[in-house]
Each structure stands twice: as structure tokens, then as C-alpha cells.
Design an enzyme around this catalytic site. Structure first.
Site, PDB file in Angstrom:
ATOM      1  N   ASP A 298      15.756  -0.585  12.024  1.00  0.00           N
ATOM      2  CA  ASP A 298      14.966   0.621  12.333  1.00  0.00           C
ATOM      3  C   ASP A 298      15.753   1.677  13.108  1.00  0.00           C
ATOM      4  O   ASP A 298      15.209   2.329  14.017  1.00  0.00           O
ATOM      5  CB  ASP A 298      13.702   0.229  13.130  1.00  0.00           C
ATOM      6  CG  ASP A 298      12.836  -0.770  12.371  1.00  0.00           C
ATOM      7  OD1 ASP A 298      12.778  -0.676  11.140  1.00  0.00           O
ATOM      8  OD2 ASP A 298      12.231  -1.644  13.012  1.00  0.00           O
TER       9      ASP A 298
ATOM     10  N   SER B 163       0.838  -1.210   0.000  1.00  0.00           N
ATOM     11  CA  SER B 163       0.000   0.000   0.000  1.00  0.00           C
ATOM     12  C   SER B 163       0.875   1.263   0.000  1.00  0.00           C
ATOM     13  O   SER B 163       0.496   2.278  -0.586  1.00  0.00           O
ATOM     14  CB  SER B 163      -0.975  -0.003   1.179  1.00  0.00           C
ATOM     15  OG  SER B 163      -0.287   0.125   2.391  1.00  0.00           O
TER      16      SER B 163
ATOM     17  N   HIS C 163       8.449   3.043   9.033  1.00  0.00           N
ATOM     18  CA  HIS C 163       8.191   2.152  10.170  1.00  0.00           C
ATOM     19  C   HIS C 163       6.977   2.669  10.947  1.00  0.00           C
ATOM     20  O   HIS C 163       6.859   3.877  11.165  1.00  0.00           O
ATOM     21  CB  HIS C 163       9.429   2.115  11.081  1.00  0.00           C
ATOM     22  CG  HIS C 163       9.271   1.173  12.221  1.00  0.00           C
ATOM     23  ND1 HIS C 163       9.343  -0.197  12.070  1.00  0.00           N
ATOM     24  CD2 HIS C 163       9.000   1.392  13.535  1.00  0.00           C
ATOM     25  CE1 HIS C 163       9.137  -0.773  13.244  1.00  0.00           C
ATOM     26  NE2 HIS C 163       8.928   0.164  14.150  1.00  0.00           N
TER      27      HIS C 163
HETATM   28  C1  GRF Z   1       3.729  -0.826   7.080  1.00  0.00           C
HETATM   29  O1  GRF Z   1       3.134  -0.731   8.341  1.00  0.00           O
HETATM   30  C2  GRF Z   1       5.178  -0.405   7.152  1.00  0.00           C
HETATM   31  O2  GRF Z   1       5.402   0.651   8.009  1.00  0.00           O
HETATM   32  C3  GRF Z   1       5.807  -1.662   7.678  1.00  0.00           C
HETATM   33  O3  GRF Z   1       5.126  -2.713   7.013  1.00  0.00           O
HETATM   34  C4  GRF Z   1       3.826  -2.264   6.617  1.00  0.00           C
HETATM   35  C5  GRF Z   1       3.768  -2.433   5.134  1.00  0.00           C
HETATM   36  O4  GRF Z   1       2.589  -2.056   4.553  1.00  0.00           O
HETATM   37  N1  GRF Z   1       7.240  -1.623   7.508  1.00  0.00           N
HETATM   38  P1  GRF Z   1       2.423  -2.056   2.948  1.00  0.00           P
HETATM   39  O5  GRF Z   1       3.024  -3.346   2.421  1.00  0.00           O
HETATM   40  O6  GRF Z   1       3.109  -0.846   2.414  1.00  0.00           O
HETATM   41  O7  GRF Z   1       0.930  -2.023   2.752  1.00  0.00           O
END
Ligand code: GRF
Length: 187
Positions: free
Chosen positions: A145, A16, A109
Site C-alpha cells: 500500500d 464488488s 485501498h
Molecule cells: C476493498 O475494501 C478493497 O479496498 C480492499 O479489499 C476490499 C475488496 O472488496 N483491498 P471487493 O472484493 O472489491 O468487493
């Protein structure tokens, strides 16, 4: 016309954030152009997003990270890519790989770093009865991170908040923060 920086997005899952960056990158003055998506998960939904936007993509197995990094580097260099965005990429890249892209790899993150590094962020935040949460975009170094923070957005945690509602709210915020942070880096 802005000369856009050739960029690659690494994903492992839903993508996303990839979608949010791709949408913004259509604007003429957005500083980067996504020219490659690399997934270490063959079933990642984000691959479909790359396909829908006609962006070249590669699945590379990360069973052996050394091989994954070697193959990624080959693809990245072949396309003369200069900037990498990690978006839900669930592996830690080695020092050896990162040294090729000093201040050229960023990650998002779902917490207000340096608090709550790693996995299961929302559950831990609720367990600790935090009043705020948020998300962070940071440069990537070889520690999980931990690289220099570029920008953050904060959210209030409601009394009846669940892990699911917090995750949803946080993701929506990430979709704003990630493109904004990219703009701020190249300003
Ligand atoms: C997000 O919460 C991002 O911060 C974390 O993994 C999730 C990924 O979401 N690292 P998407 O795959 O971008 O929907």
C-alpha cells in the site's frame, strides 16, 4: 471509438470493485477493456461476476507466489494485456513481477493512505477515534500500500459508526473512485 487498453483484474474475494469497473467499462469512451480476471481464491465470489459478464477468468493458486506470478505473467502476455487492476487482491506482488508493468498496476485501498496501510483498517480507524476515513487508488510498488497516490475520496465518520457501517460506506465510495481513477490515468 476509443482504442481500449487490454486489462486484467486480480481478485481474491467478493469482486464488488471488479463489478464496478466492468459496468463502467461498457461505456464507449472508458479507456480500458477487461479481458481477463485472475483469482488466487477458487471460492472468490468475484469469479461469478466474471462469468456473468462473459469475461475469461483463471484461478491460480498463490500457495507459492513465485508460481502464481509466473503463471499470471504467462496468461497476461498470451492475451497481450497491458494494464492490471488489483481489486481486493490479498497478496503482495514481488518487485520482480511488478517491474514488467511500470506504472501499469494500480490498487484500491480502504483508507486515506499513507495512513492505515494493511489489514483491519476500519477497526483501527474507529479505535483511534478518527473523524474522517476514505479510500485511495495508487500505483503498486513492492511495498504494501505504498506506491504513488493517484486519487482519494474522503468520508466523515459518524458518532454511531460501526466497523460494518464504515466498511459498507467505504465500499460504495470505492466503486466510484476506482473507475474515475482509471479514467484520470488515461486522460
Ligand atoms: C476493498 O475494501 C478493497 O479496498 C480492499 O479489499 C476490499 C475488496 O472488496 N483491498 P471487493 O472484493 O472489491 O468487493
Amino acid at each position: 471509438m476509443v482504442k481500449k487498453v487490454k486489462s486484467c483484474v486480480f481478485i481474491s474475494g467478493n469482486g464488488s470493485n471488479l463489478r464496478a469497473i466492468l459496468r463502467k467499462s461498457k461505456q464507449y469512451n472508458f479507456p480500458i477493456k477487461i479481458e481477463l480476471v485472475i483469482s488466487n481464491n477458487i471460492n472468490a465470489k468475484g469469479i461469478k461476476i466474471a462469468k456473468n459478464h462473459s469475461i475469461p477468468y483463471k484461478y491460480l493458486s498463490s500457495k507459492k507466489m513465485k508460481d502464481f506470478e509466473k503463471k499470471s505473467l504467462f496468461e497476461i502476455q498470451k492475451k497481450k494485456i497491458k494494464f492490471l487492476c488489483l481489486a481486493g487482491f490479498m497478496k503482495v506482488l514481488s518487485k520482480n513481477f511488478i517491474k514488467n508493468f511500470k506504472h501499469k498496476i494500480i490498487n484500491i485501498h480502504p483508507s486515506l493512505l499513507p495512513k492505515y496501510k494493511g489489514l483491519d483498517v476500519h477497526r483501527r480507524i474507529l479505535e483511534n477515534k478518527e473523524k474522517f476515513s476514505g479510500c485511495t487508488v495508487h500505483f503498486v510498488n513492492a511495498k504494501l500500500d505504498s506506491g504513488k497516490i493517484i486519487s482519494q475520496k474522503k468520508i466523515v465518520i459518524k458518532k454511531n459508526e460501526t466497523e460494518e457501517s464504515l466498511k459498507k460506506k467505504n465500499l460504495l465510495l470505492q466503486h466510484k473512485l476506482y473507475p474515475e481513477s482509471i479514467i484520470s490515468i488515461f486522460r
